[in-house]
Design an enzyme around this catalytic site. Structure first.
Site, PDB file in Angstrom:
ATOM      1  N   ARG A  97      30.794 -21.237   1.393  1.00 43.21           N
ATOM      2  CA  ARG A  97      31.475 -19.606   0.928  1.00 43.21           C
ATOM      3  C   ARG A  97      32.979 -19.886   0.847  1.00 43.21           C
ATOM      4  NH1 ARG A  97      35.240 -16.206   2.504  1.00 43.21           N
ATOM      5  NH2 ARG A  97      34.741 -16.650   4.630  1.00 43.21           N
ATOM      6  N   ASP A  98      33.512 -20.092   2.290  1.00 48.42           N
ATOM      7  CA  ASP A  98      34.960 -20.162   1.974  1.00 48.42           C
ATOM      8  C   ASP A  98      35.255 -21.419   1.308  1.00 48.42           C
ATOM      9  OD1 ASP A  98      37.615 -19.050   2.416  1.00 48.42           O
ATOM     10  OD2 ASP A  98      37.825 -19.411   4.428  1.00 48.42           O
ATOM     11  N   TYR A 146      34.401 -10.150  10.590  1.00 50.78           N
ATOM     12  CA  TYR A 146      35.538 -10.751  10.295  1.00 50.78           C
ATOM     13  C   TYR A 146      36.673  -9.495  10.444  1.00 50.78           C
ATOM     14  CZ  TYR A 146      34.389 -15.173   8.127  1.00 50.78           C
ATOM     15  OH  TYR A 146      33.914 -16.699   7.919  1.00 50.78           O
ATOM     16  N   GLU A 179      39.830  -9.513   8.858  1.00 50.34           N
ATOM     17  CA  GLU A 179      40.788 -10.455   7.922  1.00 50.34           C
ATOM     18  C   GLU A 179      42.226  -9.998   8.117  1.00 50.34           C
ATOM     19  OE1 GLU A 179      41.007 -10.517   3.071  1.00 50.34           O
ATOM     20  OE2 GLU A 179      40.492  -8.767   3.916  1.00 50.34           O
ATOM     21  N   THR A 191      44.276 -15.794   8.171  1.00 52.29           N
ATOM     22  CA  THR A 191      43.670 -15.653   6.891  1.00 52.29           C
ATOM     23  C   THR A 191      44.736 -16.439   5.856  1.00 52.29           C
ATOM     24  OG1 THR A 191      42.649 -13.551   7.186  1.00 52.29           O
ATOM     25  CG2 THR A 191      43.089 -14.277   4.947  1.00 52.29           C
ATOM     26  N   HIS A 249      38.918 -18.580  12.997  1.00 52.04           N
ATOM     27  CA  HIS A 249      38.918 -19.320  11.600  1.00 52.04           C
ATOM     28  C   HIS A 249      40.403 -19.570  11.214  1.00 52.04           C
ATOM     29  CE1 HIS A 249      37.058 -19.035   7.315  1.00 52.04           C
ATOM     30  NE2 HIS A 249      38.251 -18.863   6.946  1.00 52.04           N
ATOM     31  N   HIS A 308      43.158 -21.637   8.697  1.00 52.29           N
ATOM     32  CA  HIS A 308      43.639 -22.299   7.329  1.00 52.29           C
ATOM     33  C   HIS A 308      44.699 -22.979   7.376  1.00 52.29           C
ATOM     34  CE1 HIS A 308      41.129 -20.033   4.146  1.00 52.29           C
ATOM     35  NE2 HIS A 308      40.901 -19.182   4.995  1.00 52.29           N
TER      36      HIS A 308
END
Length: 512
Positions: free
Chosen positions: A6-7, A134, A136, A169, A197, A199
């Site tokens: 997905r990501d 989530y 975001e 994000t 999560h 990045h």
């Protein structure tokens, strides 16, 4: 939770086909044994729906349905119906984690957004779909609108939500902020299950995962090879090694399968793994320095906890200008060749000379180098290209016409192909079929051209082959096709000589 499908698919230029998604899912869940996977975004495309449907059918048959998750949106029942029709049972609901996103993108108040979310949660419960949320842009929310973040979590924690997922994000956090913000979450809401999560915009994703876990987070998101939007996500392999070696904690992941899934995703995504990428890069378990090889010979002095066998890899010793006698000696030992001190010195000097010319030397080429240096011809060129012609005419398929000499006999064949090199190989295969010989599988093909834009620059083509084992050969030529053909003929001669009775003994006897 791994979100490669997905990501990770948000990496520029990456799109997995139905069969590819299923193949990756099977390896992640059954071989690597991650706890959960995120495989798609609802409402994206018909292809995304079919891919999700195929994965979910398999997951239901194998008892993995509760581990497969799909990103959905706050859109009443639209995303939920898409997921239900695909056969899914878990939605990861994309909500807003910062006041700026709520007011700037949705043009709503926090209360209005919360009301919309509650409606989706109620619909999901009615439809038998479990909900994770989530938040975001949560990291920006913690920096600039903490009151909003707490408003959301305090209310969502009272709803029928399994997990609240905290994304960085835009990849803005540093390790200190990650620890402080995650600690605030785990201490304020001890009954909530949080995911983190990360990045990798500042190359801090792994450090941030490390500090999130230290702060009490017990689920982190990863992607295979660190695929993902912009600079990508936290790589699965690095996260697993960090958890085990630095945090001294356990996961369900089978480390020995990490390299397998890494290569699979590299193949399907078309995104090459950097050769120095931790744990999965081609050269990360390769010692180049002769000093290191010497230390390993004496007492494994240059080993650390990242033993290659843990990850389905092996330790290697590179051949080049910095390798020194110890590296070369180790490679020769693997081939069963033992040289006296003077012979070893000569071979080392030749490899250093090749390294100065930026030529790659593989262990499979060592017998050739030994034979050349020691001025003997024990390694025969049993296969020789007498001549060849490859043509490409616009609008027509490329054609190759070849003439080979194999053990003194001439063989000619002609073939077309999808490219000039493909046509050449197909013509070769025809010859081998006539002779009843097996032809190895081409596993990888890498072309290296020096930067600078010179049209007459030397091209190095390195091809990976597989028969009973995997090995590489290279060709060097100003013409790319010629470089590939040289690498191919070198491969054929290696195979012809590989099982020649007593070859290594003859080399040994003649030079020691």
């Amino acid at each position: 939770m791994d979100t490669t499908l997905r990501d990770g698919e948000q990496t520029t230029g990456v799109s997995f086909k139905e069969g590819e998604k299923l193949s990756v899912v099977k390896v992640l869940l059954e071989d690597v044994r991650v706890d959960r996977i995120e495989i798609a975004s609802a409402r994206v495309s018909e292809g995304e729906f079919k891919g999700a449907q195929r994965v979910l059918r398999w997951a239901e048959e194998k008892g993995h349905l509760d581990k497969v998750e799909i990103l959905g949106f706050v859109d009443d029942k639209i995303s939920l119906q898409w997921i239900a029709d695909a056969g899914g049972k878990v939605v990861n609901l994309l909500c807003k984690g910062s006041l700026k996103h709520v007011t700037g993108q949705l043009r709503k108040t926090p209360e209005q957004h919360l009301a919309d979310i509650k409606k989706v949660i109620a619909n999901a419960t009615e439809m038998g779909i479990r909900v994770n949320v989530y938040l975001e842009d949560w990291s920006n929310g913690m920096r600039s609108s903490k009151e909003y973040v707490h408003f959301m979590i305090s209310n969502l924690s009272k709803e029928k939500v399994d997990r609240i997922m905290l994304p960085d994000t835009l990849g803005i956090l540093d390790p200190d902020e990650t620890y402080d913000f995650c600690r605030e979450m785990t201490e304020t809401y001890p009954g909530v299950k949080f995911d983190f999560h990360a990045h990798n915009d500042y190359d801090l994703a792994i450090a941030n995962v490390f500090h999130a876990i230290k702060a009490g987070i017990r689920c982190v998101h990863t992607t295979v090879n660190g695929l993902g939007e912009r600079a990508g996500n936290a790589p699965l392999s690095s996260v697993i090694a960090t958890i085990k070696d630095h945090l001294k904690m356990k996961t369900n992941v089978n480390e020995t399968q990490l390299n397998k899934v890494s290569k699979l995703v590299e193949s399907f995504s078309g995104i090459r793994i950097p050769t120095n990428k931790p744990l999965v890069g081609e050269f990360v378990f390769t010692q180049c320095s002769g000093i290191h090889a010497d230390g390993d010979n004496k007492n494994n002095l240059y080993f650390n906890d990242l033993l290659p066998e843990r990850f389905g890899r092996i330790r290697q010793y590179a051949l080049g200008k910095t390798s020194g006698k110890a590296n070369i000696k180790k490679n020769l030992e693997d081939l069963g060749i033992e040289l006296d001190a003077e012979s070893l010195k000569k071979v080392t000097q030749r490899i250093i000379e090749l390294g100065d010319k930026k030529e790659t030397v593989t262990s499979d080429e060592l017998p050739y180098i030994v034979a050349d240096v020691m001025e003997n011809d024990l390694i025969e060129q049993k296969i020789r290209v007498v001549n060849y012609s490859v043509t490409h005419t616009m609008g027509l398929r490329p054609v190759a016409n070849i003439s080979l000499e194999i053990e003194g006999k001439l063989y000619e064949e002609i073939s077309d192909g999808d490219g000039q090199y493909d046509a050449f190989v197909k013509a070769l295969r025809k010859v081998y079929k006539r002779l009843g010989k097996s032809f190895p599988k081409l596993v990888d093909y890498v072309v290296t051209i020096p930067p600078g834009g010179k049209t007459d620059a030397l091209v190095e083509t390195v091809i990976t082959w597989k028969n009973k084992r995997e090995f590489k050969t290279k060709g060097l030529d100003p013409d790319q096709n010629s470089a590939a053909i040289k690498a191919t003929i070198r491969m054929l001669n290696i195979i012809e000589n590989e099982f020649k009775p007593g070859l290594l003994d003859k080399i040994l006897n003649s030079i020691t």
